[in-house]
Write an enzyme that holds these catalytic residues in place. Sequence first.
Site, short mmCIF file in Angstrom:
data_model
loop_
_atom_site.label_atom_id
_atom_site.label_comp_id
_atom_site.label_asym_id
_atom_site.label_seq_id
_atom_site.Cartn_x
_atom_site.Cartn_y
_atom_site.Cartn_z
N GLU A 90 0.91 -1.21 0.17
CA GLU A 90 0.26 0.08 0.38
C GLU A 90 0.58 1.52 -0.14
O GLU A 90 0.70 2.41 0.42
CB GLU A 90 -0.45 0.11 1.58
CG GLU A 90 -1.86 -1.43 1.00
CD GLU A 90 -2.98 -0.81 1.55
OE1 GLU A 90 -4.52 -0.66 1.90
OE2 GLU A 90 -2.51 -0.66 3.49
N HIS A 98 -0.65 5.57 8.02
CA HIS A 98 -1.63 4.54 7.50
C HIS A 98 -1.67 3.17 8.82
O HIS A 98 -0.87 2.93 8.56
CB HIS A 98 -1.38 3.75 5.99
CG HIS A 98 -2.37 2.49 5.92
ND1 HIS A 98 -4.42 3.41 6.05
CD2 HIS A 98 -2.46 1.19 6.08
CE1 HIS A 98 -4.43 1.73 6.00
NE2 HIS A 98 -3.47 0.66 5.88
N HIS A 144 -4.78 0.86 11.01
CA HIS A 144 -5.92 -0.16 11.44
C HIS A 144 -6.13 0.26 12.63
O HIS A 144 -7.59 -0.72 13.14
CB HIS A 144 -5.73 -1.43 11.07
CG HIS A 144 -5.46 -1.94 9.48
ND1 HIS A 144 -4.38 -3.01 9.20
CD2 HIS A 144 -5.68 -1.15 8.42
CE1 HIS A 144 -4.20 -2.64 8.21
NE2 HIS A 144 -4.54 -2.30 7.82
N HIS A 171 -11.29 -0.15 6.94
CA HIS A 171 -10.33 -0.57 6.46
C HIS A 171 -8.74 -0.07 8.08
O HIS A 171 -8.46 -1.13 8.42
CB HIS A 171 -9.51 -0.29 4.90
CG HIS A 171 -8.37 -0.27 4.97
ND1 HIS A 171 -7.95 -0.64 3.63
CD2 HIS A 171 -7.15 -0.70 5.27
CE1 HIS A 171 -6.10 -0.86 3.32
NE2 HIS A 171 -6.17 -1.02 5.49
#
Lengths: 253, 253, 253, 253
Positions: free
Chosen positions: A94, A113, A115, A183
């Site tokens: 990603e 980024h 979760h 996500h």
Amino acid sequence: MAGSAVLGLGSIVRVQQSQPPAALLEDLTAAYRVLAQEGVLDGFGHVSARHSLSPSRFIMSRSLAPELVTSGDLLEFDFDGNALNAAGRALYSERFIHAEIYRARSDVRAIVHAHAPSLIPFGVTDVPLRPVYHMAAFIGSGVPIFDIRKQFGGTDMLVSDAPKGQALARTLGDKTCVLMRGHGVVVVGSTIPIAVGRSIYLELNARIQTQAMALSKNVTYLDAEEARRVMDAGENRGYERPWELWKMKAMGK
Amino acid sequence: MAGSAVLGLGSIVRVQQSQPPAALLEDLTAAYRVLAQEGVLDGFGHVSARHSLSPSRFIMSRSLAPELVTSGDLLEFDFDGNALNAAGRALYSERFIHAEIYRARSDVRAIVHAHAPSLIPFGVTDVPLRPVYHMAAFIGSGVPIFDIRKQFGGTDMLVSDAPKGQALARTLGDKTCVLMRGHGVVVVGSTIPIAVGRSIYLELNARIQTQAMALSKNVTYLDAEEARRVMDAGENRGYERPWELWKMKAMGK
Amino acid sequence: MAGSAVLGLGSIVRVQQSQPPAALLEDLTAAYRVLAQEGVLDGFGHVSARHSLSPSRFIMSRSLAPELVTSGDLLEFDFDGNALNAAGRALYSERFIHAEIYRARSDVRAIVHAHAPSLIPFGVTDVPLRPVYHMAAFIGSGVPIFDIRKQFGGTDMLVSDAPKGQALARTLGDKTCVLMRGHGVVVVGSTIPIAVGRSIYLELNARIQTQAMALSKNVTYLDAEEARRVMDAGENRGYERPWELWKMKAMGK
Amino acid sequence: MAGSAVLGLGSIVRVQQSQPPAALLEDLTAAYRVLAQEGVLDGFGHVSARHSLSPSRFIMSRSLAPELVTSGDLLEFDFDGNALNAAGRALYSERFIHAEIYRARSDVRAIVHAHAPSLIPFGVTDVPLRPVYHMAAFIGSGVPIFDIRKQFGGTDMLVSDAPKGQALARTLGDKTCVLMRGHGVVVVGSTIPIAVGRSIYLELNARIQTQAMALSKNVTYLDAEEARRVMDAGENRGYERPWELWKMKAMGK
């Protein structure tokens, strides 16, 4: 020999241009560990920093669990997601999240980024994430939600190519963060401490908002002017105070 | 002396056939400790692995709290729940969970049985556990619930013999996990890291889903195609990235 | 000299009669630390054990935060709450909880008094605490609530004399635990590991039940027969498996 | 030389008058670390103590994350928020919270300002924070809410000058704590252990009340007489028992 010296000099100059300052690498390594320590990242997720001397490049770890990242794992990437010094090491699939946001947002110098569990519910429901206290004033102008299904249909949910990265960057717009449905989240900042600090307090704000909404239907959020004034006043002093603490604990010093 | 040598050789050959590879024992020992470290197991519960060289055997600890398991505690079992090298040591009474699932599911090479608190509510209510984010795509085809009362009436809730193990295996069917009403969960996988990774993210998904449902009645889950595509794309890369981290932390290296 | 020897012998005999076995003192010290480690006790609360050789006496720490208790802090008490060897050290004001329950319940050999946060809500609402999984089968016959206000009117909430201890013991009756409205809980057992294990799983059951009730109005609890059969089957094997783990961790061995 | 001696003597005398006792500095340093350890403070927030020998002065750290504070970071302030020995070091911008409360409340000798997550919801909803158990009897007479917007309109939410500090002190009145809408809380006490202990149990009470209200609409709180009697009986013995534990753990002794 003069030629060789010239070449050597050229080589040195080039290295000086592209090699990021040691302080940047140190802070980026710390960012990986701080975010793991504070529960924003687990074995997945990543953080990157724009190259301070080559603004069309960014630095990010090879594919590795955040808590294990050392400065030797940091690679340099271009905005097409190519690693310039991977030497065969596996890459985060990603990385296009980072590449396309750096391309679209010249003000952004660090990207996270994650979760984080407390944030997922706000990406899969119709309940907007809002600033319940001053520490989260950076979401005063709203948190957009990126639903990969809208443009790309049935996928494996990953932002693993340039078009998906571009769509995500468009949804982010000029905001400080974007939720990804089913996500996670992407948080940006003009410095590493700001991107990290926002990630930590975004997660806290989500937990607090969840609890406040469980208590009552009438929750008072920061209003637009309050949020703006907190930002104008320096947004928690750029997180310099907790950054000193987080870094010291994460680096075991 | 020659005979003795032959016997010795025979013995050595037999040991070489049945002795599981050291890497399997190391990973299984790590699995016990990782699952304790990550809060999936406490003083109860267990994890097993199919014998890689004798597929009708499986390896599991003697009766012991997971966090204390070392490779010396690992025993070899047949599918009737007999330990082949117990030497009088106490056995987990629920070893039939493992025996009967290995018997029924040739694709399964690792099994976790746990009482993780966040999962219990989904076994005692009419609320199905569903994938709220991509990390739990492995439950995209549903999570069956085993209610021991239906077939066995009033019991001590334990799957402590072959018929109960068989009934549980039937309820599991071809799925990746099964909730046990008023008791816990069983999670299976084709490798130890996959069974462990699924257990950890199943627990996280349960916490996230509980929070999402508290926020709103409209929760968007991964749809069937998304869940399938995540699985087809390698299901979180087989959890190799977090496994490296979990194992390092759990084994104190 | 002979007389002195006789006196010395008498003294030794008396000490041998009243001095509790070292194993009991070690387990009781461990119990304080285990309960702190597992989040059942914080800086307040206490645990006691009936004297194994003098059944009308019990052992409990001087007034001290549980995590700090060592065997040298353990004192011997009679059922009137008198410490036999305090030597001026401060006592827990609520020792009457222990004294009166030991007096009333000859089957009880260990008692825990705690303020565990997850249990308080079940003492101040009309929602009964019920066994949501097999680990809490010991509350299958119900959890009474002691409201000090009913018999004693406005108080400082403490069970700090014999009449209050007796009223609490009456409310406990023949059960395994009793909630105290606006205060905490008392858990009893026939051994130290059982009283400690019940305290830990009572707290877990409260958290799980709270989450289950948030998910759905239809929660299935263990039924009376299931709870009874779990108890008849040995109630989690007397918690011997987790006790080994808890004690090892709490005592740093 | 005599003049120099006189000046030196004067200087020494002045130092002897204004230098707070070592025990106060040690307890205040411990308070910073205890509150971080117990989750009341994170990288932000602060605690202060009135100068025991100069009651119109108070002691507080320079601008620093609580967990990092040592006795060398403690500065002396007057009630106008001036640091007497800052030597150029940065100050907490919200020192006016402390200054104005010490000015208004001669009974207060220690003050905590925190952003504890579980408390924020009670400042942004119409749900009053009430004592759900005896450990929080100190809020039996209510918890006022300070909304900076009412008197000061759109701000950066910080109590960063004298008028805002005075308004906050007025809202606190004669109570033990005050919630700040969209910001945090201020807790006061007549000793450092009391202010710290109240902060810790206020946070716990908020968590418990949130859970109790999720379980049922009928929650029984301590009534006014019970709360008063707990206070009259010494309010948890002045928190001396847990203070010994907290301090030992926080100072690593």
